[in-house]
Structure formats: C-alpha cells, structure tokens
Motif scaffolding. Structure first.
Motif, short mmCIF file in Angstrom:
data_model
loop_
_atom_site.label_atom_id
_atom_site.label_comp_id
_atom_site.label_asym_id
_atom_site.label_seq_id
_atom_site.Cartn_x
_atom_site.Cartn_y
_atom_site.Cartn_z
N SER A 37 22.38 21.07 43.37
CA SER A 37 21.64 19.85 43.01
C SER A 37 20.87 19.33 44.20
CB SER A 37 22.59 18.76 42.49
OG SER A 37 23.52 18.39 43.48
N VAL A 38 19.74 18.73 43.90
CA VAL A 38 18.91 18.06 44.91
C VAL A 38 18.43 16.75 44.29
CG1 VAL A 38 16.85 18.13 46.33
CG2 VAL A 38 18.12 20.24 45.92
N LEU A 39 18.88 15.64 44.83
CA LEU A 39 18.49 14.32 44.33
C LEU A 39 18.16 13.41 45.51
CD1 LEU A 39 21.30 13.92 41.66
CD2 LEU A 39 18.87 14.12 41.16
N ARG A 40 17.25 12.48 45.25
CA ARG A 40 16.88 11.53 46.29
C ARG A 40 17.89 10.38 46.34
NH1 ARG A 40 12.58 13.42 43.60
NH2 ARG A 40 10.99 14.52 44.82
N VAL A 41 17.97 9.75 47.49
CA VAL A 41 18.95 8.68 47.73
C VAL A 41 18.22 7.47 48.29
CG1 VAL A 41 21.07 8.03 48.95
CG2 VAL A 41 20.70 10.42 48.28
N LYS A 88 29.50 10.29 41.80
CA LYS A 88 30.58 9.31 41.68
C LYS A 88 31.66 9.56 42.72
CE LYS A 88 33.17 7.16 37.88
NZ LYS A 88 33.44 7.25 36.42
N ASP A 89 31.99 10.83 42.92
CA ASP A 89 33.01 11.19 43.90
C ASP A 89 32.58 10.81 45.32
OD1 ASP A 89 35.53 12.60 44.61
OD2 ASP A 89 34.16 13.98 45.63
N ALA A 90 31.27 10.84 45.57
CA ALA A 90 30.74 10.51 46.90
C ALA A 90 30.45 9.02 47.06
CB ALA A 90 29.48 11.32 47.18
N GLY A 91 30.73 8.22 46.02
CA GLY A 91 30.52 6.78 46.12
C GLY A 91 29.14 6.32 45.69
N PHE A 92 28.46 7.16 44.86
CA PHE A 92 27.11 6.82 44.41
C PHE A 92 27.06 6.72 42.89
CE2 PHE A 92 26.42 8.91 48.50
CZ PHE A 92 25.49 8.09 49.11
N VAL A 93 25.98 6.12 42.40
CA VAL A 93 25.66 6.12 40.99
C VAL A 93 24.21 6.58 40.87
CG1 VAL A 93 24.90 3.70 40.97
CG2 VAL A 93 25.67 4.76 38.85
N LEU A 121 22.26 5.76 44.31
CA LEU A 121 22.42 4.47 44.97
C LEU A 121 23.88 4.28 45.33
CD1 LEU A 121 20.37 2.08 42.65
CD2 LEU A 121 19.86 2.54 45.05
N PRO A 122 24.19 3.74 46.51
CA PRO A 122 25.58 3.40 46.81
C PRO A 122 26.10 2.41 45.77
CG PRO A 122 24.20 3.20 48.77
CD PRO A 122 23.27 3.38 47.61
N ARG A 123 27.36 2.54 45.40
CA ARG A 123 27.90 1.68 44.34
C ARG A 123 27.94 0.21 44.72
NH1 ARG A 123 30.02 3.87 39.71
NH2 ARG A 123 29.72 6.12 39.66
N GLU A 124 27.81 -0.10 46.01
CA GLU A 124 27.78 -1.50 46.41
C GLU A 124 26.37 -2.09 46.36
OE1 GLU A 124 27.84 1.05 50.21
OE2 GLU A 124 28.84 1.02 48.24
#
Length: 448
Positions: free
Chosen positions: A441-445, A241-246, A284-287
C-alpha cells in the motif's frame, strides 16, 4: 410603518433541496421578510416533469416547464437543477436581466466559476453558492468574509458524506469496500451509480471552490488532482488503525513554493509560488480533529496565519440542511437589493499558480512485504536517505506462510513531509530492491 417592497423569486429545480427551499419560502414568509427587508414572493418553480412526486406538498399552480419565461422578470433566481446545461445558460440569462443568483451547483461553479463571476460583475448582481460545499455548514462565507483580513495557508476538508460513511464503516466494522458501499446505498447515502462520490469527482469540485475563495484566485476543476477511495482495502484500513491512523478522503488546498517548501508569502503567478489543490485518500492521526468526523458528516479544517486552526462541522447533505445554506444566500442577496448597493464582488487579488501534484508537500504511509533476512532495514533506510526522504516511523511484523513455512516481514513506514515527486521516486526505487516481495500500500499522510 413603511410597507415592505416585494422581490420576485424564481426557483429552478424541485428535488429534495428545491422542495425544502420552496416550503421555507411559503411557510416562513413573515420571518424572511423581517430579515431580508423585503417580501420574498415565490413566483414559480421550473421543473422538467410537472407530475413527478415531490417531497413536500406545494401549490400546483407554481410549477412550470418554461424556465426561460419564469426568470425574465425575477429579482432573485435560485438554481438547484444541477448539471452544466441548461443551468449555465439560465444563470447567465438571469444575471444579464439583472437578477441576483443563488446556486448549489458545485459542478458548474467548479467548471465555469470565472465566467459566472465575470458576468455577475458586469451586471452588478450577486452570485452566491454557499450550498455548493458542505451542505448546511457555513464555510464559504467565513472564508470569504470573516477571514478576508487574514492569510489562509491550508484547507483540509471532508466534503463528501458518502465516502466518509463508507470509510467510517470500514474502520469501525472491518467491512470491505464493496460491502460498505452497498450499506451506503441501502441507507440512501450513495446513488445507484456512486462514481462521482467514490472516485472523488464530487469532492474535487468542492476543492476547486474552497481553493478559489481561500487563495483569492480562480481555480477550476482541471486544477485539482483527484483520486477516489475504490482502491482502499480493508487491509489498508486495518493497517492504518494498527498504526494509530484513520483513512479519510480529504480535499486539500495549500500554499507552496514551486519547489515544495511551504510558505506564507504570496508573490504572484510568476512560478515561484503556487497552490496545490488535490483530493485523495489520506491517513490522519486519530487525535486529529478531522479523524473524529463519523458517518455522513462533513467538516472543514482551516489553518490561517493569525486565526490559527479552525474547524467547521455539520451535516454535509440532505434537503433541509442544504436548503438552510440556500436561504442564507438568498437573504443576503435580497438585502443587497433592498439597500441598493452593488452585488458582492469576488476577490481575486492573489492570482497564484495551480501547482501539479508533484509539487505537493506531504508524508507517505508505505506498506512493504519484505524478505526476513539481515540487512533489509538498512537497505531500505539507505535508499530513502539517498532520495532525500526522512523516515519518521518504521514498524516490522514477522509472519510465516502456513503452506511453505517461509517467514517474511511486513514493514510499515511513515515518512516525514517531503515533495510528492521525491516520495514517488522513492517508492519506485523501493520496488526495485531485491529484498522487496511487494509494495502492499501507498497512501498519503497529513497531520503528523
């Protein structure tokens, strides 16, 4: 006025969806007849327990425990029992007897779709399963029919309402996974045993179906790489969230070359091209359009060469929404019988290979706890470069331990897209650096 013929409909299963299907067949008989070109007579409902409570009041005389006899003379069979057996045997028997079949059984279609389609082709009957993916959302017919003259290159889907509700609760309220799951269970979104949902198995079945239709190749559940959301923490959600993702649990099917370079060219199953089918938590980017899908809703985002980007959104579960999808398939099958044509054939012209997860192309979000000292960022950046992985975003936050008064840094990295193999090797190499305290943490984007 010509009198309409009557088609006999047998219903297997009377849970939440089956009860609503039966209600629609009985209450809306005239409307359905005008749309199907034939009267649809519900001749019986096969259930395991005649006395089980039903969501809808239905005539007692319709119920039977003898499914084998019920389907013998049916023109149309609706299978809503779930599970592999006896559903598989009953569906095969119905088709061999000349009945068109409508099913919502995602697990069965994902596991044994090729066999079911082969039998339907042999019998010249229609096999339909719109309700198997994303509930009320009409997604399978648009892929199969509306986009049949295009080339789909990627499908991203939120296809499990339970996990989307849990992740949305964690994002909007800061709840831990266990608390959000408990809330989903209280509201009826999650089962008492939520394993199939939270470990991604339900979404994986749907991913196999979406991939099969999108790329005209028969993929099974065994072809799908699967990770669930049970390891996603509130800290992961907050950092994203802080980085602009969900964070969403996505079902992804995309066309790739075996080396990991995206392509729009189908060249067959000779090893040089293929499809990556996978389910995992994804930033995912929040947009991004999928980022706005809240609660227990579903959505499927499609990228095609000519149509461009398309998104289908709606209720992904529930008795009435899913019954709507079943009825759409039923009307289509009834019309094919009335018109006297063969059943709608499956198109499997692509025959591209299913690629392992190591061939997937994605971006990574990597959280690192590192020593706060000169040269750390340079070491990490050099290691990424040595592995051929480009860094898109790097953010550093300094924090001090209250007990030891020792400073360390939290480093958050988002990479550019690269092969999964290269990214995984990079993460393993990072773990070995002496300046790394831990990989948090390691997550895909996707969507960057």
């Amino acid at each position: 006025m010509t009198e309409l013929r009557t088609l006999k409909v047998a219903l297997l299963g009377c849970g939440n969806v089956g009860a609503q299907v039966a209600r629609i067949l009985l209450d809306d008989a005239d409307m359905l007849a005008s749309r199907a070109g034939a009267r649809l007579e519900l001749v019986g409902i096969a259930v395991r327990n005649l006395d089980a409570p039903r969501e809808v009041e239905l005539p007692r005389g319709l119920f039977t425990t003898d499914a084998e006899t019920l389907i013998k003379d049916a023109d149309l069979v609706i299978e809503l029992m779930g599970g592999i057996e006896p559903a598989r045997t009953l569906i095969l028997t119905a088709m061999r007897n000349g009945a068109c079949v409508v099913t919502g059984n995602k697990a069965l279609v994902a596991k044994d779709g090729p066999t079911l389609h082969e039998e339907a082709d042999k019998a010249g009957v229609q096999l339909s399963y719109e309700a198997a993916v994303a509930g009320a959302i009409p997604i399978l017919r648009p892929i199969r029919d509306s986009l049949s003259g295009d080339r789909i290159t990627r499908v991203l889907g939120i296809v499990n309402g339970t996990t989307n509700f849990i992740l949305d609760q964690m994002d909007s309220t800061g709840a831990q996974f266990a608390d959000a799951l408990a809330q989903a269970q209280r509201l009826g979104y999650a089962e008492a045993d939520p394993t199939a949902d939270v470990e991604g198995y339900d979404a994986a079945s749907k991913a196999a179906i979406l991939a099969s239709l999108s790329f005209h190749t028969r993929f099974s559940l065994d072809d799908v790489y699967c990770e669930g959301i049970s390891s996603v923490t509130a800290a992961d959600i907050a950092a994203a969230k802080d980085a602009g993702f969900v964070i969403k649990l996505l079902a992804i099917a995309e066309k790739l070359t075996a080396a990991g370079t995206e392509t729009g060219t189908e060249t067959g199953a000779n090893g040089d091209t293929g499809v990556s089918v996978r389910v995992h938590p994804t930033l995912l980017p929040r947009e991004h359009p999928l980022a706005a899908v809240r609660g227990a809703f579903n959505a499927v985002f499609i990228e095609a060469e000519n149509a461009g980007e398309l998104m289908f959104y709606g209720q992904g579960a529930g008795g009435k929404p899913t019954a709507s999808a079943v009825m759409g398939d039923l009307i289509s099958a009834a019309r094919s019988i009335v018109l006297g044509g063969p059943g709608r054939a499956e198109t499997t012209t692509g025959q591209v290979s299913a690629l392992p997860i190591t061939a997937a192309v994605t971006s990574y979000y990597i959280g690192l706890d590192v020593a706060d000292q000169p040269g750390v960022l340079a070491k990490i950046a050099r290691l990424f470069a040595d592995h051929g992985v480009s860094i898109e975003i790097m953010r550093q936050t300094i924090h001090r331990d209250a007990d030891s008064n020792v400073e360390s840094a939290e480093l958050r990295i988002v990479t550019h897209r690269a092969s999964e193999a290269a990214l995984a090797a990079t993460v393993e190499a990072v773990k070995g650096l002496d300046v790394i305290n831990s990989v948090t943490s390691v997550l895909r984007v996707e969507g960057v």
